[in-house]
Design a protein around this motif. Structure first.
Motif, PDB file in Angstrom:
ATOM      1  N   ILE A 135       0.777  -1.255  -0.116  1.00 34.42           N
ATOM      2  CA  ILE A 135      -0.010   0.058   0.003  1.00 34.42           C
ATOM      3  C   ILE A 135       0.735   1.282   0.027  1.00 34.42           C
ATOM      4  O   ILE A 135       0.528   2.166  -0.692  1.00 34.42           O
ATOM      5  CB  ILE A 135      -0.952   0.147   1.191  1.00 34.42           C
ATOM      6  CG1 ILE A 135      -2.082  -0.872   0.814  1.00 34.42           C
ATOM      7  CG2 ILE A 135      -1.513   1.313   1.415  1.00 34.42           C
ATOM      8  CD1 ILE A 135      -3.222  -1.116   1.981  1.00 34.42           C
ATOM      9  N   PRO A 136       2.081   1.300   0.613  1.00 32.74           N
ATOM     10  CA  PRO A 136       2.702   2.498   0.788  1.00 32.74           C
ATOM     11  C   PRO A 136       3.319   2.840  -0.720  1.00 32.74           C
ATOM     12  O   PRO A 136       3.392   4.119  -1.074  1.00 32.74           O
ATOM     13  CB  PRO A 136       3.760   2.278   1.636  1.00 32.74           C
ATOM     14  CG  PRO A 136       3.165   1.502   2.605  1.00 32.74           C
ATOM     15  CD  PRO A 136       2.279   0.447   1.693  1.00 32.74           C
ATOM     16  N   LEU A 137       3.877   1.791  -1.427  1.00 32.92           N
ATOM     17  CA  LEU A 137       4.374   2.055  -2.789  1.00 32.92           C
ATOM     18  C   LEU A 137       3.058   2.214  -3.771  1.00 32.92           C
ATOM     19  O   LEU A 137       3.250   3.097  -4.600  1.00 32.92           O
ATOM     20  CB  LEU A 137       4.974   0.709  -3.272  1.00 32.92           C
ATOM     21  CG  LEU A 137       6.466   0.513  -3.155  1.00 32.92           C
ATOM     22  CD1 LEU A 137       6.963  -0.976  -3.416  1.00 32.92           C
ATOM     23  CD2 LEU A 137       7.207   1.579  -3.780  1.00 32.92           C
ATOM     24  N   ILE A 138       2.190   1.727  -3.630  1.00 31.43           N
ATOM     25  CA  ILE A 138       0.863   2.061  -4.428  1.00 31.43           C
ATOM     26  C   ILE A 138       0.458   3.539  -4.213  1.00 31.43           C
ATOM     27  O   ILE A 138       0.280   4.370  -5.258  1.00 31.43           O
ATOM     28  CB  ILE A 138      -0.376   1.566  -4.012  1.00 31.43           C
ATOM     29  CG1 ILE A 138      -0.235  -0.150  -4.258  1.00 31.43           C
ATOM     30  CG2 ILE A 138      -1.757   1.925  -4.614  1.00 31.43           C
ATOM     31  CD1 ILE A 138      -1.452  -0.960  -3.632  1.00 31.43           C
ATOM     32  N   ILE A 139       0.621   4.054  -3.029  1.00 29.69           N
ATOM     33  CA  ILE A 139       0.331   5.524  -2.689  1.00 29.69           C
ATOM     34  C   ILE A 139       1.471   6.446  -3.212  1.00 29.69           C
ATOM     35  O   ILE A 139       1.183   7.399  -3.922  1.00 29.69           O
ATOM     36  CB  ILE A 139       0.103   5.988  -1.264  1.00 29.69           C
ATOM     37  CG1 ILE A 139      -0.992   5.255  -0.804  1.00 29.69           C
ATOM     38  CG2 ILE A 139      -0.107   7.184  -0.903  1.00 29.69           C
ATOM     39  CD1 ILE A 139      -1.185   5.302   0.670  1.00 29.69           C
ATOM     40  N   LEU A 140       2.724   5.835  -3.206  1.00 27.20           N
ATOM     41  CA  LEU A 140       3.840   6.414  -3.798  1.00 27.20           C
ATOM     42  C   LEU A 140       3.680   6.849  -5.353  1.00 27.20           C
ATOM     43  O   LEU A 140       3.771   8.138  -6.079  1.00 27.20           O
ATOM     44  CB  LEU A 140       5.029   5.689  -3.482  1.00 27.20           C
ATOM     45  CG  LEU A 140       6.521   6.180  -4.286  1.00 27.20           C
ATOM     46  CD1 LEU A 140       6.661   7.720  -4.011  1.00 27.20           C
ATOM     47  CD2 LEU A 140       7.587   5.246  -4.149  1.00 27.20           C
ATOM     48  N   PHE A 141       3.267   5.642  -5.934  1.00 30.59           N
ATOM     49  CA  PHE A 141       2.990   5.718  -7.478  1.00 30.59           C
ATOM     50  C   PHE A 141       1.835   6.750  -7.846  1.00 30.59           C
ATOM     51  O   PHE A 141       1.876   7.428  -8.713  1.00 30.59           O
ATOM     52  CB  PHE A 141       2.523   4.259  -8.095  1.00 30.59           C
ATOM     53  CG  PHE A 141       3.853   3.608  -8.528  1.00 30.59           C
ATOM     54  CD1 PHE A 141       4.602   3.978  -9.794  1.00 30.59           C
ATOM     55  CD2 PHE A 141       4.486   2.585  -7.824  1.00 30.59           C
ATOM     56  CE1 PHE A 141       5.707   3.242 -10.168  1.00 30.59           C
ATOM     57  CE2 PHE A 141       5.368   1.878  -8.068  1.00 30.59           C
ATOM     58  CZ  PHE A 141       6.357   2.227  -9.300  1.00 30.59           C
ATOM     59  N   MET A 142       0.838   6.784  -6.966  1.00 28.21           N
ATOM     60  CA  MET A 142      -0.321   7.686  -7.137  1.00 28.21           C
ATOM     61  C   MET A 142      -0.035   9.061  -7.049  1.00 28.21           C
ATOM     62  O   MET A 142      -0.524   9.722  -7.962  1.00 28.21           O
ATOM     63  CB  MET A 142      -1.563   7.142  -6.095  1.00 28.21           C
ATOM     64  CG  MET A 142      -2.184   5.921  -6.415  1.00 28.21           C
ATOM     65  SD  MET A 142      -3.104   5.320  -5.009  1.00 28.21           S
ATOM     66  CE  MET A 142      -4.415   6.718  -4.906  1.00 28.21           C
ATOM     67  N   PHE A 143       0.915   9.338  -5.808  1.00 28.15           N
ATOM     68  CA  PHE A 143       1.458  10.746  -5.893  1.00 28.15           C
ATOM     69  C   PHE A 143       2.309  11.026  -6.998  1.00 28.15           C
ATOM     70  O   PHE A 143       2.058  12.274  -7.632  1.00 28.15           O
ATOM     71  CB  PHE A 143       2.011  10.860  -4.570  1.00 28.15           C
ATOM     72  CG  PHE A 143       2.647  12.256  -4.449  1.00 28.15           C
ATOM     73  CD1 PHE A 143       1.737  13.197  -4.048  1.00 28.15           C
ATOM     74  CD2 PHE A 143       3.972  12.715  -4.713  1.00 28.15           C
ATOM     75  CE1 PHE A 143       2.247  14.554  -3.766  1.00 28.15           C
ATOM     76  CE2 PHE A 143       4.325  13.994  -4.455  1.00 28.15           C
ATOM     77  CZ  PHE A 143       3.588  15.019  -4.139  1.00 28.15           C
ATOM     78  N   LEU A 144       3.062  10.244  -7.583  1.00 26.82           N
ATOM     79  CA  LEU A 144       3.886  10.788  -8.685  1.00 26.82           C
ATOM     80  C   LEU A 144       3.382  10.770  -9.832  1.00 26.82           C
ATOM     81  O   LEU A 144       3.685  11.630 -10.802  1.00 26.82           O
ATOM     82  CB  LEU A 144       4.893   9.441  -9.025  1.00 26.82           C
ATOM     83  CG  LEU A 144       6.075   9.133  -7.830  1.00 26.82           C
ATOM     84  CD1 LEU A 144       6.916   7.885  -8.123  1.00 26.82           C
ATOM     85  CD2 LEU A 144       7.247  10.377  -7.685  1.00 26.82           C
ATOM     86  N   ILE A 145       2.239   9.817 -10.212  1.00 27.91           N
ATOM     87  CA  ILE A 145       1.604  10.278 -11.447  1.00 27.91           C
ATOM     88  C   ILE A 145       0.853  11.396 -11.386  1.00 27.91           C
ATOM     89  O   ILE A 145       0.707  12.406 -12.233  1.00 27.91           O
ATOM     90  CB  ILE A 145       0.660   9.129 -11.346  1.00 27.91           C
ATOM     91  CG1 ILE A 145       1.237   7.835 -11.947  1.00 27.91           C
ATOM     92  CG2 ILE A 145      -0.553   9.326 -12.748  1.00 27.91           C
ATOM     93  CD1 ILE A 145       0.363   6.230 -11.730  1.00 27.91           C
ATOM     94  N   SER A 146       0.039  11.685 -10.244  1.00 26.81           N
ATOM     95  CA  SER A 146      -0.612  12.976 -10.055  1.00 26.81           C
ATOM     96  C   SER A 146       0.087  14.225 -10.163  1.00 26.81           C
ATOM     97  O   SER A 146      -0.394  15.222 -10.534  1.00 26.81           O
ATOM     98  CB  SER A 146      -1.387  12.941  -8.581  1.00 26.81           C
ATOM     99  OG  SER A 146      -2.220  11.644  -8.449  1.00 26.81           O
ATOM    100  N   PHE A 147       1.389  14.187  -9.530  1.00 28.21           N
ATOM    101  CA  PHE A 147       2.220  15.419  -9.448  1.00 28.21           C
ATOM    102  C   PHE A 147       2.690  15.615 -10.747  1.00 28.21           C
ATOM    103  O   PHE A 147       2.727  16.772 -11.245  1.00 28.21           O
ATOM    104  CB  PHE A 147       3.308  15.140  -8.466  1.00 28.21           C
ATOM    105  CG  PHE A 147       4.241  16.337  -8.215  1.00 28.21           C
ATOM    106  CD1 PHE A 147       3.950  17.631  -7.162  1.00 28.21           C
ATOM    107  CD2 PHE A 147       5.461  16.611  -8.683  1.00 28.21           C
ATOM    108  CE1 PHE A 147       4.611  18.554  -7.066  1.00 28.21           C
ATOM    109  CE2 PHE A 147       6.164  17.553  -8.717  1.00 28.21           C
ATOM    110  CZ  PHE A 147       5.975  18.440  -7.861  1.00 28.21           C
TER     111      PHE A 147
END
Length: 249
Positions: A135-147
């Motif tokens: 889950i932490p890595l999923i959120i990291l990818f979500m933030f990278l894409i969104s940013f």
């Protein structure tokens, strides 16, 4: 520099939550896509002897939600131009890059929220995470894409002056990005020329990273996906910062 970033970040979040129709639409649209495609095409894939389409589709629709949710952050820049708030921000004695980063983080935060809501919704149609440890890595990818795509939206907003033209122009950009990202179908079976274009698409690595962390289905490798997303984000941050510096006060 941290105070302007924090102020712009909070402002973007408040602006998002102030519009209830926007909140509902931003969550409802990917949910409808997920349910329609999952229930509609899932049985077709299973009858053809393919993999569980819902498992493969969910990371792709999540990438779509992040893409659309973050890139339209640029339209708020245009409205700020129209109502004079941008001029007040630009004349403040703070680095402009801090305003840019604050806006981008704010847009990324709201997009990540949309993605987090979509995950439990996907469970209702049969999706299952391979492991909760990722889950932490999923959120990291979500933030990278969104940013990254929040920066893209702001860059385009900095070059445009008409808020009504922004959605039309941005759709011409993000629709091909979405369809050529492997979100709905694997890119490996496409013609070589199309596959090459898809591999130049930053969302391809975002979706691949989400699949790698959500269902262990990465084609390029999680480390490669993170590295490419960070590299493209850095380049786009430099370009966006240059465009932001050229905005007239």
């Amino acid at each position: 520099m941290l105070d302007p970033i924090r102020i712009m970040w909070i402002r973007q979040i408040k602006e998002y939550w102030r519009s209830k129709p926007r909140v509902i639409a931003s969550i409802a649209q990917p949910t409808i896509f997920l349910m329609a495609l999952g229930f509609g095409l899932g049985p077709v894939f299973q009858q053809a002897g393919g993999e569980d389409y819902v498992q493969s589709l969910t990371p792709g629709i999540l990438g779509m939600a992040l893409l659309f949710g973050s890139v339209f952050n640029g339209v708020s820049l245009l409205w700020d131009k129209q109502f004079g708030f941008l001029k007040e921000s630009l004349v403040a004695p703070v680095p402009r890059i801090s305003l840019l980063i604050g806006r981008s983080i704010g847009g990324a935060t709201t997009a990540v929220f949309q993605g987090i809501v979509l995950i439990p919704v996907s469970y209702l149609i049969g999706f299952r995470l391979d492991s909760l440890l990722f889950i932490p890595l999923i959120i990291l990818f979500m933030f990278l894409i969104s940013f990254l795509f929040s920066l893209l939206g702001i860059s385009m907003g900095a070059k445009l002056d008409d808020p009504e033209a922004f959605p039309l122009i941005i759709n011409l950009v993000i629709v091909p990005i979405f369809f050529l990202s492997g979100a709905l179908f694997p890119i490996n079976n496409l013609p070589d020329a199309v596959t090459t274009i898809a591999k130049l698409n930053p969302l391809t690595y975002g979706v691949d990273g989400l699949r790698g962390t959500m269902i262990d289905g990465s084609d390029f490798g999680i480390v490669t996906d993170i590295g490419i997303l960070l590299g493209i984000t850095l380049v786009l941050l430099i370009i966006s910062s240059h465009l932001f510096e050229k905005l007239e006060t």
